[in-house]
Design a protein around this motif. Structure first.
Motif, PDB file in Angstrom:
ATOM      1  N   CYS B 123     -13.654   3.752  -8.271  1.00 36.18           N
ATOM      2  CA  CYS B 123     -12.497   3.705  -7.295  1.00 36.18           C
ATOM      3  C   CYS B 123     -11.251   4.186  -7.754  1.00 36.18           C
ATOM      4  O   CYS B 123     -11.020   4.455  -8.919  1.00 36.18           O
ATOM      5  N   LYS B 124     -10.434   4.512  -6.829  1.00 37.43           N
ATOM      6  CA  LYS B 124      -8.895   5.176  -7.387  1.00 37.43           C
ATOM      7  C   LYS B 124      -8.101   3.783  -6.847  1.00 37.43           C
ATOM      8  O   LYS B 124      -7.864   3.513  -5.809  1.00 37.43           O
ATOM      9  N   ILE B 125      -7.412   3.113  -7.687  1.00 41.61           N
ATOM     10  CA  ILE B 125      -6.817   1.930  -7.425  1.00 41.61           C
ATOM     11  C   ILE B 125      -5.167   2.013  -7.797  1.00 41.61           C
ATOM     12  O   ILE B 125      -4.760   2.238  -8.906  1.00 41.61           O
ATOM     13  N   ASP B 126      -4.367   1.718  -6.838  1.00 43.75           N
ATOM     14  CA  ASP B 126      -2.903   2.125  -6.948  1.00 43.75           C
ATOM     15  C   ASP B 126      -2.153   0.977  -6.268  1.00 43.75           C
ATOM     16  O   ASP B 126      -2.597   0.652  -5.211  1.00 43.75           O
ATOM     17  N   ILE B 127      -0.990   0.788  -6.742  1.00 43.14           N
ATOM     18  CA  ILE B 127      -0.264  -0.027  -6.266  1.00 43.14           C
ATOM     19  C   ILE B 127       1.044   0.597  -5.995  1.00 43.14           C
ATOM     20  O   ILE B 127       1.826   1.313  -6.506  1.00 43.14           O
ATOM     21  N   ASP B 128       1.343   0.418  -4.582  1.00 36.57           N
ATOM     22  CA  ASP B 128       2.584   0.773  -4.002  1.00 36.57           C
ATOM     23  C   ASP B 128       3.605  -0.152  -4.136  1.00 36.57           C
ATOM     24  O   ASP B 128       3.338  -1.271  -3.493  1.00 36.57           O
ATOM     25  N   VAL B 129       4.538  -0.049  -5.099  1.00 34.16           N
ATOM     26  CA  VAL B 129       5.779  -1.129  -5.278  1.00 34.16           C
ATOM     27  C   VAL B 129       6.677  -1.471  -3.916  1.00 34.16           C
ATOM     28  O   VAL B 129       6.921  -2.516  -3.466  1.00 34.16           O
ATOM     29  N   LYS B 130       7.045  -0.152  -3.199  1.00 32.06           N
ATOM     30  CA  LYS B 130       7.866  -0.244  -2.333  1.00 32.06           C
ATOM     31  C   LYS B 130       7.382  -1.172  -1.083  1.00 32.06           C
ATOM     32  O   LYS B 130       8.005  -1.893  -0.616  1.00 32.06           O
ATOM     33  N   LYS B 131       6.105  -0.704  -0.705  1.00 32.77           N
ATOM     34  CA  LYS B 131       5.541  -1.353   0.404  1.00 32.77           C
ATOM     35  C   LYS B 131       4.775  -2.462   0.092  1.00 32.77           C
ATOM     36  O   LYS B 131       4.301  -3.113   1.279  1.00 32.77           O
TER      37      LYS B 131
END
Lengths: 92, 351
Positions: B123-131
């Motif tokens: 998987c590609k796991i990312d955190i979008d801080v803004k949203k």
């Protein structure tokens, strides 16, 4: 998961008296009372003086060994061929 | 020495000999037997210790597989003797059941099944801080199944979005997701398939004997690991003793050091007398000695003397070290024999 079921299955086999087999494990037998007394007399020791094996040892599964019984182990020794070793069952 | 004194298995060998050979057999046997009172432990310690000084300190050897480094040499020997719980480079050798042993395809399939695969690998796991969103992209079917439990918003081409109020919560979920195991057995990091003596053998980096033995298609009789503690826990104390001997001999043989196997056997027997694997040292064998003086003379003097005083321990002076301390003959060699004199009444003189 398949692995979990397999684990349960193996537990069932062990409870039915299936013995553990691995090339590292030598033959384990429980000595009967007569032989046990003879052994203790021959070496002039008490049960405390013998090497120990824990009651929950995987190699004892299905043998019906109880605390205080003596286990005869038939080892394949590189120096003498076949060697006998005795262990007394202690609390696990 | 008479033939009746021979132990069972030796006597069988003796009976098979010719008449002429029998006498020579007895003589040779007598030479090989250790005399009563011999300090076998000291001899074993010296016999292992002296070649140990000649060992190369840091050697990594390749046991048939170029990708796997097997620690050998002194560090490994210390690991064995100290009964370390998890060795640095654990390695498993897994043989296949007879019907599959020549099937390369099956071996590869099993290797894939054994090897650990985590969610973060596919998987590609990312955190979008803004949203305040956690986006996971995946194409793996099994990974999708797990992710569906976490969130209901499944987007197109395998995109999952998890929303949380707090960033720290997102971080927690991310950590949790990364550690999710999709398949494989816990602790097995990499598996290689190699051919050995006309059959396919799996070598695994990392070790989990219990898990591997529960797998289908694995030859349960021959699967081994170099982690002695795992062997002890899964197949028992006697197997652990055998493992200690083979592992120690492997280290010594690899450097062409000629140590008699009986010394190693003595050490292994001593390490396993209590039914558990004990280290040679203050935490194990030496710390479990009966005599206070012997323990105090070895390590942690104050602790042992203080405890002995508190609990009122009695020293029966049965061992070597305590008798040296108080200046008595030690119970080794001729010292083991105690002399008793039976007084005879003196005859009255005729006078």
């Amino acid at each position: 998961m398949v692995f979990k079921e397999q684990n349960e299955y193996n537990k069932l086999l062990l409870s039915l008296g299936y013995k553990l087999e691995n090339m590292l494990v030598p033959k384990h037998e429980v000595l009967n009372d007569k032989d046990a007394e003879r052994l203790l007399g021959f070496y002039n020791v008490t049960r405390d003086g013998l090497p120990k094996i824990k009651e929950d040892d995987p190699a004892l599964k299905g043998l019906g060994a109880r605390m205080g019984s003596i286990i005869k182990i038939t080892r394949k020794s590189p120096s003498v061929g076949i060697a006998f070793y005795y262990r007394v069952v202690i609390e696990g | 020495m008479k033939s009746e004194e021979l132990p069972g298995t030796i006597r069988e060998m003796y009976e098979k000999q010719d008449k002429k050979e029998k006498k020579r057999f007895l003589e040779n046997y007598k030479k090989a037997v250790v005399t009563p009172g011999e300090a076998v432990g000291t001899i074993a310690a010296q016999s292992i210790g002296e070649p140990g000084t000649q060992m190369t300190l840091r050697t990594f050897h390749y046991a048939g597989v170029a990708e796997l480094s097997v620690p050998l040499g002194l560090p490994r020997l210390i690991e064995i003797i100290d009964a370390k719980r998890a060795p640095k480079n654990a390695i498993m050798t897994i043989f296949l059941e007879k019907k599959y042993s020549k099937d390369e395809g099956y071996a590869n399939k099993l290797a894939k099944k054994l090897q650990e695969r985590f969610l973060c690998d596919v998987c590609k796991i990312d955190i979008d801080v803004k949203k305040r969103e956690l986006c996971v992209e995946t194409e793996d079917d099994e990974a999708k199944k797990i992710l569906q439990k976490f969130t209901e918003s499944e987007g197109e081409d395998g995109r999952f979005v998890i929303t949380e109020e707090l960033l720290s919560d997102l971080k927690k979920i991310k950590n949790k997701l990364e550690k999710k195991r999709l398949e494989g057995i816990k602790g097995i990091k990499r598996v290689f398939v190699r051919e050995l003596n006309d059959e396919y053998v799996l070598y695994a980096e990392g070790s989990n004997l219990k898990g591997v033995l529960n797998m289908d298609g694995v030859d349960k009789n021959r699967a081994t690991t170099n982690d002695i503690f795992q062997i002890y826990e899964t197949v028992g104390i006697e197997a652990a003793r055998n493992a200690i001997i083979t592992e120690a001999m492997k280290v010594l043989d690899e450097q062409n050091l000629d140590v008699d196997i009986r010394h190693i056997m003595l050490v292994a027997d001593q390490m396993t007398v209590t039914g558990t694997v004990q280290a040679v040292g203050r935490t194990g064998i030496s710390g479990a000695k009966e005599s206070v003086l012997a323990r105090a003379a070895f390590e942690e003097t104050e602790k042992h003397i203080l405890n002995a005083a508190i609990y009122g321990e009695v020293d029966t002076l049965g061992g070597v070290a305590e008798n040296i301390i108080i200046g008595q003959p030690i119970p080794v060699g001729t010292g083991t024999v105690e002399l008793a004199i039976k007084p005879i009444k003196a005859k009255k003189s005729k006078k």
